[in-house]
Design an enzyme around this catalytic site. Structure first.
Site, PDB file in Angstrom:
ATOM      1  N   ASP A  88      85.328  53.203-113.177  1.00 12.94           N
ATOM      2  CA  ASP A  88      85.967  53.931-111.382  1.00 12.94           C
ATOM      3  C   ASP A  88      84.386  55.554-111.586  1.00 12.94           C
ATOM      4  OD1 ASP A  88      86.252  54.846-109.622  1.00 12.94           O
ATOM      5  OD2 ASP A  88      88.625  54.285-108.855  1.00 12.94           O
ATOM      6  N   TYR A 119      82.252  57.198 -99.209  1.00 11.08           N
ATOM      7  CA  TYR A 119      81.984  58.313 -98.617  1.00 11.08           C
ATOM      8  C   TYR A 119      82.850  59.713 -99.192  1.00 11.08           C
ATOM      9  CZ  TYR A 119      87.263  56.438-100.013  1.00 11.08           C
ATOM     10  OH  TYR A 119      88.155  56.093-100.378  1.00 11.08           O
ATOM     11  N   LYS A 120      83.292  59.632-100.122  1.00 13.80           N
ATOM     12  CA  LYS A 120      83.125  60.836-101.071  1.00 13.80           C
ATOM     13  C   LYS A 120      81.245  61.740-101.142  1.00 13.80           C
ATOM     14  CE  LYS A 120      87.230  59.554-102.891  1.00 13.80           C
ATOM     15  NZ  LYS A 120      87.961  58.762-103.762  1.00 13.80           N
ATOM     16  N   ARG A 166      92.169  71.596-104.676  1.00 11.08           N
ATOM     17  CA  ARG A 166      90.781  71.295-104.704  1.00 11.08           C
ATOM     18  C   ARG A 166      89.853  72.213-104.356  1.00 11.08           C
ATOM     19  NH1 ARG A 166      90.773  64.525-105.459  1.00 11.08           N
ATOM     20  NH2 ARG A 166      90.505  65.489-103.218  1.00 11.08           N
TER      21      ARG A 166
HETATM   22  C1  LIG Z   1      88.431  58.069-103.644  1.00 10.57           C
HETATM   23  C2  LIG Z   1      89.584  57.220-104.802  1.00 10.57           C
HETATM   24  C3  LIG Z   1      89.855  55.532-104.857  1.00 10.57           C
HETATM   25  C4  LIG Z   1      89.798  54.836-103.521  1.00 10.57           C
HETATM   26  O1  LIG Z   1      90.246  53.550-103.210  1.00 10.57           O
HETATM   27  P1  LIG Z   1      90.068  52.865-102.355  1.00 10.57           P
HETATM   28  O2  LIG Z   1      90.364  51.603-101.976  1.00 10.57           O
HETATM   29  O3  LIG Z   1      88.408  52.989-101.952  1.00 10.57           O
HETATM   30  O4  LIG Z   1      90.397  53.534-100.680  1.00 10.57           O
HETATM   31  C5  LIG Z   1      90.117  55.172-105.709  1.00 10.57           C
HETATM   32  N1  LIG Z   1      89.603  55.407-106.932  1.00 10.57           N
HETATM   33  C6  LIG Z   1      89.191  57.160-107.256  1.00 10.57           C
HETATM   34  C7  LIG Z   1      89.220  57.413-108.547  1.00 10.57           C
HETATM   35  C8  LIG Z   1      89.580  57.735-106.711  1.00 10.57           C
HETATM   36  O5  LIG Z   1      88.944  58.516-106.397  1.00 10.57           O
END
Ligand SMILES: *Cc1c(COP(=O)(O)O)cnc(C)c1O
Length: 411
Positions: free
Chosen positions: A196, A221-222, A370
């Site tokens: 991930d 979106y990050k 954070r």
């Molecule tokens: C932000 C984040 C997500 C978000 O998942 P969505 O299904 O796209 O909302 C998942 N895993 C990690 C590690 C994250 O930081």
């Protein structure tokens, strides 16, 4: 170090000009790009064009005329450049949660006789929930989540593990795993690897092809600034594409969607990861947001991210008022992503007080604050001013007002 020294750092910064590509008109110091990136100005223009010229005027013909149908792979390849993936291996669609479900199910089906999905206790909960959901569907004999500490991953890689599912940069602490090494060790015992990249893409250099990672997911979106709830991405290494099959058989993943065949025949390439009709408005926003990265070297982004966070730490630890903020991120900058996290009893109130004074950070349970560093639009002066505010708040106990302790729906 005084403000003049800091401004000199901004003058010497090769990425400084990129800040003007973002809408900074709200004048806040934004250290939360690790949760929702700032809006690139080009997104306004490109979505307006999409609305006024494409959807309004050209309607359905836009799928061909404006290449809407190709957006998932076009955007995927743009993301691929930032995560070390050559073309044809990344596609933009759905959310991380859904994409994880797809690649988890697909990889488990390749690993007959193995049922364990090995992950970390401190992984982002949705990642762990998706495995638990698969267990409820497939049964424990076929899917079994095993959680260990980050430091115990290597010793737990064994021949009964089907999949290693890890997040490169920990969302709470910012600690970064050595994905290259973990992938090599996993492959030595026949384990497939899913990574991930939520807190990596656009912030740290990633080399999926070179590291021989099997599958990866991430959001846009990050640090990629694609907008709230923007569609996520999936990487499937080319060597797996001919035989891997994700189980959400949607028409957009069919080898020929417009044949309208009653029997599913999955696409033999990355498009098999698609399910339904792509959200074109949202994907067009991601598409133009990624253009900010066009002539930028991800290593320059990394270098500035480290410099920003090291400055933050140096300024903060100088102050006697900040002694109660315990840094829970690795001290070694190379072992971190692009954030710093601190454990502090009044973190929630401190975070709200900072927002009240124009510095945006975020809070995570049980008591962490954070700070994310987005080198495309954060300046050294931002860091200086943010730390000055933290110290001023702590010195005056400004954050101990009742109004800063009221919990909102989203923290
Ligand atoms: C932000 C984040 C997500 C978000 O998942 P969505 O299904 O796209 O909302 C998942 N895993 C990690 C590690 C994250 O930081």
């Amino acid at each position: 170090m005084n403000l003049n020294d800091i401004r000199e750092m901004d003058r010497d910064d090769p990425l400084a000009a990129l800040k003007a590509k973002f809408d900074n008109s709200n004048n806040v110091i934004y250290l939360d790009g690790n949760s929702l990136g700032r809006m690139p100005i080009s997104v306004l223009e490109s979505t307006e064009t999409l609305l006024k010229q494409q959807w309004s005027r050209d309607l359905i013909t836009s799928w061909n005329k404006h290449h809407w149908i190709d957006l998932p792979t076009v955007v995927g390849d743009k993301i691929g450049r930032l995560i070390g993936a050559s073309t044809g291996q990344v596609i933009c669609s759905d959310s991380i949660s859904i994409n994880l479900f797809k690649v988890l199910a697909a990889s488990l089906s390749q690993q007959q006789g193995r049922s364990i999905v090995l992950s970390t206790k401190d992984n982002f909960p949705t990642d762990l929930y998706m495995v638990q959901g698969l267990t409820s569907l497939l049964g424990e004999q076929n899917c079994n989540l095993k959680l260990v500490d980050e430091t115990a991953l290597e010793e737990n890689l064994s021949s009964d593990v089907a999949v290693l599912m890890v997040t490169e940069v920990n969302f709470r602490t910012g600690a970064r795993l050595d994905i290259e090494r973990l992938t090599r060790l996993a492959h030595d015992t026949g384990v497939l690897v899913i990574v991930d990249l939520a807190h990596s893409a656009g912030a740290v250099p990633v080399s999926l092809d070179d590291w021989q990672v099997d599958f990866a997911v991430g959001c846009t979106y990050k640090y990629l600034n694609g907008g709230p709830g923007a569609p996520a991405f999936t990487y499937v290494a080319k060597r797996h594409q001919p035989h891997i099959q994700q189980p959400l058989f949607g028409w957009m993943g069919h080898a020929s969607p417009f044949a309208f065949d009653p029997i599913y025949q999955g696409s033999a390439d990355i498009r098999q990861q698609l399910v339904g009709t792509p959200p074109i408005l949202a994907m067009q926003a991601v598409n133009s947001a990624l253009d900010v990265f066009d002539d930028v070297d991800i290593h320059a982004i990394r270098a500035k991210s480290i410099a920003l966070s090291e400055l933050f730490l140096a300024l903060l630890t100088q102050s006697e008022y900040a002694q109660n903020l315990k840094c829970i991120s690795p001290a070694n900058a190379l072992a971190r992503g692009s954030q710093l996290s601190f454990d502090y009893q009044q973190s929630y109130a401190l975070c709200q007080a900072l927002i009240d004074r124009g510095v945006v950070a975020d809070y995570r349970d049980p008591s962490y604050i954070r700070f994310g560093f987005a080198p495309l639009y954060n300046s050294f002066e931002d860091v200086y001013l943010a730390v000055s505010e933290i110290i001023a708040i702590l010195k005056s106990d400004y954050h101990l007002q009742d109004r800063f302790t009221v919990r909102q729906k989203v923290t």
